[in-house]
Write an enzyme that holds these catalytic residues in place. Structure first.
Site, PDB file in Angstrom:
ATOM      1  CG  PHE A   1      48.380  52.844  23.907  1.00  8.92           C
ATOM      2  CD1 PHE A   1      48.217  52.194  22.692  1.00  8.92           C
ATOM      3  CD2 PHE A   1      47.269  53.042  24.707  1.00  8.92           C
ATOM      4  CE1 PHE A   1      46.967  51.761  22.283  1.00  8.92           C
ATOM      5  CE2 PHE A   1      46.017  52.612  24.298  1.00  8.92           C
ATOM      6  CZ  PHE A   1      45.859  51.969  23.085  1.00  8.92           C
TER       7      PHE A   1
ATOM      8  CG  ASP B   1      52.307  50.445  29.320  1.00 10.88           C
ATOM      9  OD1 ASP B   1      52.157  49.210  29.249  1.00 10.88           O
ATOM     10  OD2 ASP B   1      51.371  51.246  29.170  1.00 10.88           O
TER      11      ASP B   1
ATOM     12  CE1 TYR C   1      43.759  44.690  26.057  1.00  7.81           C
ATOM     13  CE2 TYR C   1      43.228  44.965  28.384  1.00  7.81           C
ATOM     14  CZ  TYR C   1      43.551  45.516  27.149  1.00  7.81           C
ATOM     15  OH  TYR C   1      43.668  46.877  27.022  1.00  7.81           O
ATOM     16  CE  LYS C   2      47.113  45.672  24.482  1.00  6.11           C
ATOM     17  NZ  LYS C   2      47.611  46.959  24.932  1.00  6.11           N
TER      18      LYS C   2
ATOM     19  NE  ARG D   1      48.897  46.964  16.259  1.00  6.77           N
ATOM     20  CZ  ARG D   1      48.562  47.078  17.525  1.00  6.77           C
ATOM     21  NH1 ARG D   1      49.446  47.480  18.428  1.00  6.77           N
ATOM     22  NH2 ARG D   1      47.342  46.770  17.943  1.00  6.77           N
TER      23      ARG D   1
HETATM   24  C1  LIG Z   1      46.715  47.988  25.425  1.00  5.08           C
HETATM   25  C2  LIG Z   1      47.399  49.166  26.025  1.00  5.08           C
HETATM   26  C3  LIG Z   1      46.724  50.042  26.887  1.00  5.08           C
HETATM   27  C4  LIG Z   1      45.248  49.874  27.176  1.00  5.08           C
HETATM   28  O1  LIG Z   1      44.925  50.375  28.407  1.00  5.08           O
HETATM   29  P1  LIG Z   1      43.580  50.037  29.169  1.00  5.08           P
HETATM   30  O2  LIG Z   1      43.534  51.032  30.227  1.00  5.08           O
HETATM   31  O3  LIG Z   1      43.668  48.633  29.656  1.00  5.08           O
HETATM   32  O4  LIG Z   1      42.465  50.172  28.166  1.00  5.08           O
HETATM   33  C5  LIG Z   1      47.449  51.068  27.475  1.00  5.08           C
HETATM   34  N1  LIG Z   1      48.762  51.250  27.218  1.00  5.08           N
HETATM   35  C6  LIG Z   1      49.429  50.426  26.368  1.00  5.08           C
HETATM   36  C7  LIG Z   1      50.894  50.647  26.112  1.00  5.08           C
HETATM   37  C8  LIG Z   1      48.773  49.369  25.744  1.00  5.08           C
HETATM   38  O5  LIG Z   1      49.429  48.576  24.896  1.00  5.08           O
END
Ligand SMILES: *Cc1c(COP(=O)(O)O)cnc(C)c1O
Length: 426
Positions: A128, A211, A236-237, A386
């Site tokens: 990400f 992660d 939150y996912k 997606r």
């Molecule tokens: C959703 C997501 C994030 C989001 O990070 P925040 O700091 O909570 O905004 C970061 N890394 C990955 C791999 C994600 O899927």
């Protein structure tokens, strides 16, 4: 399984689904909405809705400051231990706090400063972007002290679906301080073999930071059994904790006492209510806490975990695989003739709970689905739509119906009237 494209087949799968009743645990305002974005923002569990009301009205409203001694103060570790049950972590290693990005900053910096003679950080182009930015920021920060880190990003072995595992293996060497990857990649949904990569890193003396944002709540995870060092993840996912619900971090017991947080705040202090003027780290993982947590959001998220804890990760994974297999089948049968291709691994053992379907007009097709078909997927550059499948509330009939509506957008060319100009949030 031999799939069929008939609607009756989807209904039959629903009638045999042991998790079907969990849909009733969620707030469904519009039964006609096909929500395929639970991998970005989970739906609202009824338990969380009730808890949010209770926390605001009774805890904040009546308890006021007394709430801190009635379970607020311990909530990062109490809720962390509950998440630990979903990710194979014994108690005392998982803490809910801050955001995913901030937790990555804290843990990655701690991992690097623990091994001052090593300068390589291995990640991949599938990660990400925020994770990559955080690593670049750490490199930039530590360079002011004369350190020169190399961030190595492993690329794809194919059409952006699978990371180049041979290159990854070759890149991890004795000078590698940290290997950090998304367990399930956010675009293609590729699922790394956690045990294998962790072992590879350990053979070279590197630490591993996973992660789990796109795998927690969708896939059984065994951090302790894999002997993973560090992990971060999202609530939150697939955990349905609500927009901006705090993230979590995992620090393996074996290295907790060796690590130092780069941010020394009073929640990570040994005895914060002594109000000593000099910092002393709290024992264990709690040193990675910084300051006051968003308690309303944290406690709401705690209640949101209930359906996932009840269902158990193995049955969630079984249904998830069936759903992504079924969706891959419908992509091939219905959408390939319109120019779509599958942007995710075909092998379910190498795939999370979302798939990407790719089309040159992906952005406008996604717009048409949201604006006029009552289907919510999301779009990720350059050509990925997606589709996320959340086994607790997505039905097989939803999958069938979602694909049927995509097919209609294509056969009626409904996407053509939308601008290629992108909205802020895609
Ligand atoms: C959703 C997501 C994030 C989001 O990070 P925040 O700091 O909570 O905004 C970061 N890394 C990955 C791999 C994600 O899927």
């Amino acid at each position: 399984m031999n799939f069929s494209a008939a609607r009756e087949f989807a209904l039959q799968l629903d009638s045999q689904d042991p998790l079907a009743a969990f849909r009733n645990d969620f707030v469904i305002h519009d039964p006609n909405l096909i929500y395929l974005d639970g991998n970005s923002l989970g739906m609202l569990p009824k338990a969380a809705q009730e808890k949010a009301r209770q926390v605001v009205e009774e805890q904040w409203g009546k308890d006021l400051i007394r709430g801190w001694n009635k379970g607020w103060w311990e909530s990062p570790s109490r809720v962390g231990d509950k998440i630990g049950q979903l990710i194979g972590a014994a108690t005392g290693q998982v803490l809910v706090n801050d955001t995913i990005s901030l937790n990555l900053f804290k843990l990655a910096t701690a991992a690097l400063t623990l091994q001052p003679n090593k300068t390589r950080i291995i990640t991949d182009t599938f990660n990400f972007p925020s994770d990559l930015y955080i690593l670049q920021g750490i490199k930039n920060l530590l360079s002011t002290g004369g350190l020169d880190y190399q961030i190595i990003r492993i690329g794809a072995s194919d059409n952006d679906i699978t990371p180049d595992l041979a290159a990854l293996e070759a890149a991890i060497d004795e000078n590698t301080a940290l290997v950090t990857l998304s367990h399930v990649t956010f675009k293609s949904g590729y699922l790394y073999d956690m045990q294998r990569i962790t072992d590879l890193a350990h053979q070279k003396g590197a630490l591993v930071l996973w992660d789990l944002s796109h795998s927690v709540g969708a896939i059984p995870i065994h951090l302790d059994a894999c002997n993973a060092d560090l992990a971060i993840g999202c609530t939150y996912k697939y955990l349905n904790g609500g927009p901006g619900a705090p993230a979590f971090l995992y620090v393996n017991k074996a290295i907790q006492e060796k690590l130092s947080s780069p941010i020394w705040g009073w929640w990570g202090q040994k005895n914060p209510f002594d109000f000593n003027l000099d910092y002393e780290p709290a024992p264990g993982a709690e040193r990675f806490l910084v300051g006051t947590q968003p308690i309303i959001s944290l406690l709401t998220m705690e209640a949101a975990l209930e359906p996932t804890l009840q269902a158990g990760m193995d049955s969630i994974r079984t249904k998830s695989i069936l759903m992504t297999d079924y969706a891959s089948f419908l992509t091939e049968n219905w959408l390939a003739p319109f120019g779509f291709s599958l942007g995710s691994p075909l092998d379910p053992a190498k795939r999370g709970s979302h798939i990407s379907i790719r089309h040159a007009e992906g952005y406008r097709i996604n717009r048409a689905l949201i604006e006029e078909m009552n289907v919510i997927p999301d779009f990720r550059e350059p050509d990925n739509i997606r589709l996320g499948f959340a086994p607790l509330y997505t039905s097989f009939a939803d999958v069938w119906e979602g694909f049927d509506r995509i097919k209609r957008v294509m056969s009626e060319k409904r996407y053509e009237k939308y601008s290629k100009q992108k909205l802020t949030v895609t």
